[in-house]
Motif scaffolding. Structure first.
Motif, PDB file in Angstrom:
ATOM      1  N   SER A 186      25.544 -14.566   0.942  1.00  0.00           N
ATOM      2  CA  SER A 186      24.461 -15.660   0.185  1.00  0.00           C
ATOM      3  C   SER A 186      24.983 -16.283  -0.607  1.00  0.00           C
ATOM      4  O   SER A 186      25.848 -15.723  -1.638  1.00  0.00           O
ATOM      5  CB  SER A 186      23.094 -14.605  -0.117  1.00  0.00           C
ATOM      6  OG  SER A 186      22.493 -15.568  -0.887  1.00  0.00           O
ATOM      7  N   ASN A 286      17.624 -17.522   4.339  1.00  0.00           N
ATOM      8  CA  ASN A 286      18.998 -17.302   4.155  1.00  0.00           C
ATOM      9  C   ASN A 286      19.477 -17.573   2.585  1.00  0.00           C
ATOM     10  O   ASN A 286      20.739 -18.240   2.456  1.00  0.00           O
ATOM     11  CB  ASN A 286      19.526 -18.703   5.041  1.00  0.00           C
ATOM     12  CG  ASN A 286      19.305 -18.374   6.620  1.00  0.00           C
ATOM     13  OD1 ASN A 286      18.988 -17.097   6.936  1.00  0.00           O
ATOM     14  ND2 ASN A 286      19.111 -19.667   7.252  1.00  0.00           N
ATOM     15  N   GLY A 287      18.660 -17.219   1.617  1.00  0.00           N
ATOM     16  CA  GLY A 287      19.350 -17.107   0.176  1.00  0.00           C
ATOM     17  C   GLY A 287      19.386 -18.366  -0.221  1.00  0.00           C
ATOM     18  O   GLY A 287      20.006 -18.607  -1.394  1.00  0.00           O
TER      19      GLY A 287
END
Length: 354
Positions: A186, A286-287
Protein backbone atom coordinates in the motif's frame (compact mmCIF):
# COMPACT_ATOMS: atom_id res chain seq x y z
CA UNK A 1 -25.30 43.99 2.56
CA UNK A 2 -26.36 40.57 3.78
CA UNK A 3 -26.94 39.41 0.21
CA UNK A 4 -23.40 40.48 -0.70
CA UNK A 5 -21.96 38.59 2.29
CA UNK A 6 -23.88 35.45 1.38
CA UNK A 7 -22.71 35.57 -2.23
CA UNK A 8 -19.09 36.20 -1.21
CA UNK A 9 -19.10 33.34 1.26
CA UNK A 10 -20.53 30.93 -1.27
CA UNK A 11 -17.77 31.83 -3.74
CA UNK A 12 -15.15 31.41 -1.05
CA UNK A 13 -16.53 28.00 -0.16
CA UNK A 14 -15.65 26.78 -3.66
CA UNK A 15 -12.05 27.82 -3.02
CA UNK A 16 -11.84 26.18 0.38
CA UNK A 17 -10.09 23.09 -0.88
CA UNK A 18 -7.40 25.29 -2.45
CA UNK A 19 -6.64 26.73 0.97
CA UNK A 20 -6.18 23.31 2.53
CA UNK A 21 -2.76 23.12 4.11
CA UNK A 22 -1.03 19.79 3.75
CA UNK A 23 1.18 18.62 6.60
CA UNK A 24 2.13 15.26 5.10
CA UNK A 25 4.76 13.19 6.81
CA UNK A 26 7.42 11.87 4.45
CA UNK A 27 8.74 8.37 4.98
CA UNK A 28 10.81 6.13 2.76
CA UNK A 29 11.08 2.35 2.63
CA UNK A 30 14.40 0.53 2.73
CA UNK A 31 15.52 -2.93 1.67
CA UNK A 32 18.97 -4.29 2.50
CA UNK A 33 20.24 -7.37 0.66
CA UNK A 34 22.92 -9.06 2.73
CA UNK A 35 25.74 -10.51 0.59
CA UNK A 36 28.80 -12.60 1.37
CA UNK A 37 31.80 -11.11 3.23
CA UNK A 38 29.81 -8.29 4.86
CA UNK A 39 28.80 -6.80 1.53
CA UNK A 40 25.31 -5.44 0.92
CA UNK A 41 22.91 -3.82 -1.51
CA UNK A 42 20.75 -1.06 -0.01
CA UNK A 43 17.59 0.15 -1.74
CA UNK A 44 15.56 3.21 -0.79
CA UNK A 45 12.21 4.13 -2.37
CA UNK A 46 9.14 6.27 -1.79
CA UNK A 47 6.53 3.65 -2.65
CA UNK A 48 6.54 -0.05 -3.41
CA UNK A 49 5.46 0.73 -6.98
CA UNK A 50 8.74 2.66 -7.41
CA UNK A 51 10.65 -0.48 -6.47
CA UNK A 52 8.72 -2.59 -8.97
CA UNK A 53 9.40 -0.06 -11.70
CA UNK A 54 13.17 -0.38 -11.12
CA UNK A 55 13.46 -4.02 -10.16
CA UNK A 56 15.68 -4.95 -13.12
CA UNK A 57 19.00 -4.01 -11.52
CA UNK A 58 21.09 -6.24 -13.74
CA UNK A 59 20.30 -4.32 -16.93
CA UNK A 60 21.67 -1.13 -15.36
CA UNK A 61 24.68 -2.92 -13.89
CA UNK A 62 25.64 -4.31 -17.29
CA UNK A 63 25.73 -0.73 -18.58
CA UNK A 64 27.78 0.36 -15.58
CA UNK A 65 30.35 -2.44 -15.97
CA UNK A 66 30.79 -1.61 -19.67
CA UNK A 67 31.26 2.11 -19.00
CA UNK A 68 33.45 1.72 -15.93
CA UNK A 69 35.84 -0.66 -17.66
CA UNK A 70 36.66 2.14 -20.10
CA UNK A 71 37.75 4.59 -17.40
CA UNK A 72 38.94 2.30 -14.59
CA UNK A 73 42.47 2.97 -13.35
CA UNK A 74 43.99 -0.46 -12.66
CA UNK A 75 46.96 1.10 -10.85
CA UNK A 76 44.70 2.09 -7.95
CA UNK A 77 43.99 -1.44 -6.81
CA UNK A 78 43.85 -0.49 -3.12
CA UNK A 79 42.00 2.81 -3.57
CA UNK A 80 38.37 2.91 -2.52
CA UNK A 81 35.85 4.56 -4.80
CA UNK A 82 32.43 6.08 -4.36
CA UNK A 83 30.73 6.13 -7.74
CA UNK A 84 27.40 7.58 -8.76
CA UNK A 85 26.08 6.18 -12.03
CA UNK A 86 23.34 8.36 -13.46
CA UNK A 87 21.40 7.36 -16.52
CA UNK A 88 18.31 7.75 -18.62
CA UNK A 89 17.37 6.52 -22.06
CA UNK A 90 19.49 9.19 -23.78
CA UNK A 91 22.66 9.53 -21.69
CA UNK A 92 24.82 8.10 -18.94
CA UNK A 93 27.28 9.71 -16.54
CA UNK A 94 29.85 8.37 -14.05
CA UNK A 95 30.85 10.52 -11.09
CA UNK A 96 33.88 9.00 -9.32
CA UNK A 97 35.39 9.98 -5.97
CA UNK A 98 38.60 8.24 -4.90
CA UNK A 99 39.83 7.57 -1.37
CA UNK A 100 43.44 6.32 -1.32
CA UNK A 101 44.27 3.82 1.39
CA UNK A 102 46.24 5.50 4.19
CA UNK A 103 47.34 2.39 6.07
CA UNK A 104 48.59 -1.04 5.04
CA UNK A 105 47.22 -4.42 6.09
CA UNK A 106 48.97 -7.64 5.06
CA UNK A 107 47.73 -11.18 4.84
CA UNK A 108 50.24 -13.96 5.51
CA UNK A 109 50.05 -17.55 4.34
CA UNK A 110 52.47 -20.43 4.71
CA UNK A 111 52.23 -21.19 1.01
CA UNK A 112 52.06 -17.73 -0.56
CA UNK A 113 53.86 -14.41 -0.44
CA UNK A 114 52.42 -11.74 1.91
CA UNK A 115 49.46 -9.97 0.27
CA UNK A 116 48.56 -6.33 0.78
CA UNK A 117 44.85 -6.13 1.58
CA UNK A 118 42.34 -3.50 0.61
CA UNK A 119 40.71 -2.23 3.82
CA UNK A 120 38.12 0.25 2.51
CA UNK A 121 34.83 -0.54 0.83
CA UNK A 122 33.73 0.57 -2.61
CA UNK A 123 30.34 2.19 -3.03
CA UNK A 124 28.20 2.34 -6.15
CA UNK A 125 25.09 4.55 -6.13
CA UNK A 126 22.26 4.33 -8.68
CA UNK A 127 19.77 7.18 -8.13
CA UNK A 128 16.62 7.38 -10.24
CA UNK A 129 14.57 10.57 -10.45
CA UNK A 130 10.88 10.78 -11.35
CA UNK A 131 11.50 12.50 -14.67
CA UNK A 132 15.25 13.07 -15.20
CA UNK A 133 14.92 14.15 -18.82
CA UNK A 134 12.42 16.87 -17.87
CA UNK A 135 13.81 18.27 -14.61
CA UNK A 136 17.49 17.42 -14.90
CA UNK A 137 19.68 15.06 -12.93
CA UNK A 138 19.80 15.79 -9.26
CA UNK A 139 16.68 17.98 -9.19
CA UNK A 140 14.71 17.12 -6.07
CA UNK A 141 14.82 13.85 -4.19
CA UNK A 142 15.22 10.59 -6.12
CA UNK A 143 12.17 8.35 -6.06
CA UNK A 144 14.42 5.29 -6.03
CA UNK A 145 17.98 4.79 -4.87
CA UNK A 146 20.29 1.76 -4.90
CA UNK A 147 23.60 1.70 -3.05
CA UNK A 148 26.11 -1.17 -3.38
CA UNK A 149 28.60 -1.42 -0.49
CA UNK A 150 31.27 -3.86 -1.67
CA UNK A 151 34.77 -4.95 -0.83
CA UNK A 152 35.65 -4.36 -4.44
CA UNK A 153 33.64 -3.19 -7.44
CA UNK A 154 34.83 -6.23 -9.38
CA UNK A 155 32.28 -8.21 -7.36
CA UNK A 156 29.52 -6.76 -9.57
CA UNK A 157 30.98 -8.30 -12.72
CA UNK A 158 31.52 -11.60 -10.92
CA UNK A 159 27.95 -11.67 -9.59
CA UNK A 160 26.49 -10.85 -13.01
CA UNK A 161 28.23 -13.91 -14.43
CA UNK A 162 26.75 -16.05 -11.63
CA UNK A 163 23.17 -14.98 -12.22
CA UNK A 164 23.06 -11.34 -11.25
CA UNK A 165 21.35 -9.39 -8.48
CA UNK A 166 17.78 -9.66 -9.79
CA UNK A 167 17.11 -13.04 -8.12
CA UNK A 168 18.27 -11.60 -4.77
CA UNK A 169 15.93 -8.66 -5.13
CA UNK A 170 13.06 -10.93 -6.17
CA UNK A 171 13.47 -12.81 -2.87
CA UNK A 172 12.93 -9.53 -1.03
CA UNK A 173 9.92 -8.59 -3.18
CA UNK A 174 8.30 -11.96 -2.44
CA UNK A 175 8.95 -11.42 1.27
CA UNK A 176 7.01 -8.15 1.04
CA UNK A 177 4.08 -9.87 -0.68
CA UNK A 178 4.06 -12.67 1.90
CA UNK A 179 4.14 -10.42 4.98
CA UNK A 180 0.99 -11.26 6.93
CA UNK A 181 0.56 -8.49 9.50
CA UNK A 182 0.03 -5.56 7.11
CA UNK A 183 -0.48 -4.83 3.42
CA UNK A 184 3.04 -3.50 2.76
CA UNK A 185 2.45 -2.77 -0.94
CA UNK A 186 0.00 0.00 0.00
CA UNK A 187 1.14 3.55 -0.72
CA UNK A 188 0.37 4.52 2.89
CA UNK A 189 2.88 2.13 4.47
CA UNK A 190 6.68 2.27 4.51
CA UNK A 191 9.02 -0.31 6.01
CA UNK A 192 12.59 -1.49 6.44
CA UNK A 193 13.53 -4.99 5.32
CA UNK A 194 16.78 -6.91 5.69
CA UNK A 195 16.89 -9.90 3.33
CA UNK A 196 19.60 -12.49 3.92
CA UNK A 197 19.07 -15.49 1.68
CA UNK A 198 15.57 -16.79 2.43
CA UNK A 199 15.42 -15.00 5.80
CA UNK A 200 13.50 -11.71 5.92
CA UNK A 201 13.51 -9.33 8.91
CA UNK A 202 11.05 -6.42 8.91
CA UNK A 203 11.24 -3.31 11.08
CA UNK A 204 10.30 0.37 11.18
CA UNK A 205 6.75 0.08 9.87
CA UNK A 206 5.38 3.59 9.35
CA UNK A 207 1.85 4.49 8.35
CA UNK A 208 1.93 7.65 6.27
CA UNK A 209 -0.76 9.76 7.88
CA UNK A 210 -0.88 12.57 5.30
CA UNK A 211 -2.64 14.99 7.63
CA UNK A 212 -3.97 18.36 6.46
CA UNK A 213 -5.99 21.37 7.64
CA UNK A 214 -8.92 22.72 5.63
CA UNK A 215 -10.87 25.99 5.90
CA UNK A 216 -14.58 25.53 5.11
CA UNK A 217 -16.80 28.62 4.73
CA UNK A 218 -20.45 28.27 3.76
CA UNK A 219 -23.90 29.90 3.60
CA UNK A 220 -26.91 28.27 5.29
CA UNK A 221 -30.60 28.64 5.84
CA UNK A 222 -32.37 26.87 8.70
CA UNK A 223 -35.98 26.23 9.65
CA UNK A 224 -36.08 26.98 13.39
CA UNK A 225 -39.42 27.12 15.23
CA UNK A 226 -41.30 27.51 11.92
CA UNK A 227 -39.07 30.40 10.92
CA UNK A 228 -36.53 30.59 8.10
CA UNK A 229 -33.24 31.81 9.52
CA UNK A 230 -30.21 32.55 7.25
CA UNK A 231 -26.75 31.95 8.62
CA UNK A 232 -23.10 32.35 7.75
CA UNK A 233 -20.60 29.77 9.02
CA UNK A 234 -16.98 28.75 8.76
CA UNK A 235 -15.11 25.74 10.15
CA UNK A 236 -11.46 24.86 10.45
CA UNK A 237 -11.16 21.09 9.97
CA UNK A 238 -8.15 18.95 10.84
CA UNK A 239 -7.77 15.57 9.13
CA UNK A 240 -5.12 13.57 11.04
CA UNK A 241 -5.01 10.76 8.47
CA UNK A 242 -6.31 11.35 4.95
CA UNK A 243 -6.41 7.61 4.26
CA UNK A 244 -9.03 7.03 6.96
CA UNK A 245 -11.30 9.88 5.83
CA UNK A 246 -12.19 11.29 9.25
CA UNK A 247 -11.91 14.97 10.19
CA UNK A 248 -12.43 17.07 13.33
CA UNK A 249 -13.64 20.64 13.18
CA UNK A 250 -14.21 23.75 15.23
CA UNK A 251 -16.23 26.60 13.79
CA UNK A 252 -18.43 29.64 14.20
CA UNK A 253 -22.04 29.78 13.02
CA UNK A 254 -23.90 33.10 12.95
CA UNK A 255 -27.75 33.13 12.78
CA UNK A 256 -29.50 36.30 11.62
CA UNK A 257 -33.03 37.18 12.77
CA UNK A 258 -34.82 40.13 11.17
CA UNK A 259 -37.54 42.14 12.83
CA UNK A 260 -39.00 45.58 12.53
CA UNK A 261 -41.88 47.81 13.59
CA UNK A 262 -43.03 51.26 12.48
CA UNK A 263 -41.79 52.60 15.80
CA UNK A 264 -38.34 50.95 16.00
CA UNK A 265 -37.64 50.38 12.31
CA UNK A 266 -35.80 47.44 10.73
CA UNK A 267 -33.41 45.55 13.04
CA UNK A 268 -31.16 42.49 12.76
CA UNK A 269 -30.39 40.22 15.71
CA UNK A 270 -27.33 37.99 15.51
CA UNK A 271 -26.84 34.79 17.51
CA UNK A 272 -23.53 32.91 17.26
CA UNK A 273 -22.82 29.25 18.06
CA UNK A 274 -19.44 27.68 18.62
CA UNK A 275 -19.56 24.19 17.07
CA UNK A 276 -17.37 21.11 17.46
CA UNK A 277 -17.80 18.42 14.83
CA UNK A 278 -16.58 15.12 13.45
CA UNK A 279 -16.79 14.40 9.71
CA UNK A 280 -16.75 11.09 7.80
CA UNK A 281 -15.79 10.92 4.13
CA UNK A 282 -15.97 8.16 1.52
CA UNK A 283 -13.00 5.80 1.63
CA UNK A 284 -11.40 4.40 -1.50
CA UNK A 285 -10.20 0.80 -1.94
CA UNK A 286 -6.62 -0.45 -2.21
CA UNK A 287 -5.15 1.91 0.36
CA UNK A 288 -5.81 5.14 -1.57
CA UNK A 289 -6.57 8.47 0.06
CA UNK A 290 -10.18 9.09 1.07
CA UNK A 291 -12.44 11.00 -1.31
CA UNK A 292 -12.96 14.30 0.50
CA UNK A 293 -15.40 15.57 -2.12
CA UNK A 294 -17.91 12.97 -0.85
CA UNK A 295 -19.10 13.57 2.70
CA UNK A 296 -20.87 10.55 4.18
CA UNK A 297 -22.12 12.29 7.33
CA UNK A 298 -21.05 14.64 10.06
CA UNK A 299 -22.08 15.14 13.67
CA UNK A 300 -21.65 18.35 15.63
CA UNK A 301 -22.54 19.94 18.96
CA UNK A 302 -22.69 23.67 19.57
CA UNK A 303 -23.27 26.21 22.33
CA UNK A 304 -24.21 29.91 22.02
CA UNK A 305 -21.42 32.42 22.57
CA UNK A 306 -23.31 35.55 21.45
CA UNK A 307 -27.03 36.21 21.89
CA UNK A 308 -29.18 39.20 20.96
CA UNK A 309 -32.94 39.28 20.82
CA UNK A 310 -33.60 36.42 23.25
CA UNK A 311 -33.98 33.72 20.56
CA UNK A 312 -31.81 31.14 22.32
CA UNK A 313 -31.55 30.70 26.10
CA UNK A 314 -28.08 30.82 27.60
CA UNK A 315 -27.93 27.08 28.29
CA UNK A 316 -29.00 26.02 24.76
CA UNK A 317 -27.19 23.08 23.18
CA UNK A 318 -27.37 22.52 19.44
CA UNK A 319 -27.01 19.01 17.92
CA UNK A 320 -26.86 18.40 14.18
CA UNK A 321 -25.91 15.79 11.59
CA UNK A 322 -25.78 15.40 7.81
CA UNK A 323 -28.33 13.07 6.18
CA UNK A 324 -27.85 14.13 2.54
CA UNK A 325 -24.76 15.40 0.74
CA UNK A 326 -24.18 16.03 -2.94
CA UNK A 327 -21.41 18.38 -3.99
CA UNK A 328 -21.84 21.72 -2.25
CA UNK A 329 -25.42 20.97 -1.11
CA UNK A 330 -26.01 19.32 2.28
CA UNK A 331 -29.16 18.71 4.32
CA UNK A 332 -28.94 18.55 8.11
CA UNK A 333 -31.60 17.85 10.74
CA UNK A 334 -30.85 19.52 14.07
CA UNK A 335 -32.07 19.70 17.65
CA UNK A 336 -32.01 22.66 20.01
CA UNK A 337 -32.39 21.73 23.66
CA UNK A 338 -32.24 23.41 27.05
CA UNK A 339 -32.08 21.85 30.49
CA UNK A 340 -30.61 18.53 29.23
CA UNK A 341 -33.49 17.47 26.93
CA UNK A 342 -36.06 19.19 29.15
CA UNK A 343 -37.08 21.52 26.35
CA UNK A 344 -36.36 20.22 22.85
CA UNK A 345 -37.37 21.60 19.49
CA UNK A 346 -36.26 20.25 16.10
CA UNK A 347 -35.07 22.06 13.03
CA UNK A 348 -33.66 21.39 9.58
CA UNK A 349 -30.88 23.19 7.72
CA UNK A 350 -29.74 23.54 4.11
CA UNK A 351 -25.99 24.15 3.69
CA UNK A 352 -24.33 25.58 0.60
CA UNK A 353 -20.57 25.11 0.74
CA UNK A 354 -17.91 22.67 1.90
Amino acid sequence: MLRTCLLSLLLLSKLGSLWAQSIDQTYKSHITLRLANNQSVQLEFNQFSDLLAHRNLDSVLHLFVTDYQKVRDTSEALTAHTIRFRFDENRRQLDVRSYPQTQQAYHFSSTEEPALLKTQSDTLELPAWQAPAAVGWGSGSPQFWVRFVLNDLSFIKTQLKKGGFNPLLEEAIQSVYQYKNHHLTSSKVTFDLVQEGKKATFSQLNFVRAAFISFQPRAEVGLIRHRLVPALAADVMWVPDSYRGMGFSIGLQSHFFFRGTPETGFHTDRNDFLNLGVHFYSRRPNGQKAEFSKLLTHLSVGVPIRRTGGYFPKNTVRLSGTVFSRGFIKLEPELYMTGFFRNVYPGVRLRLGL
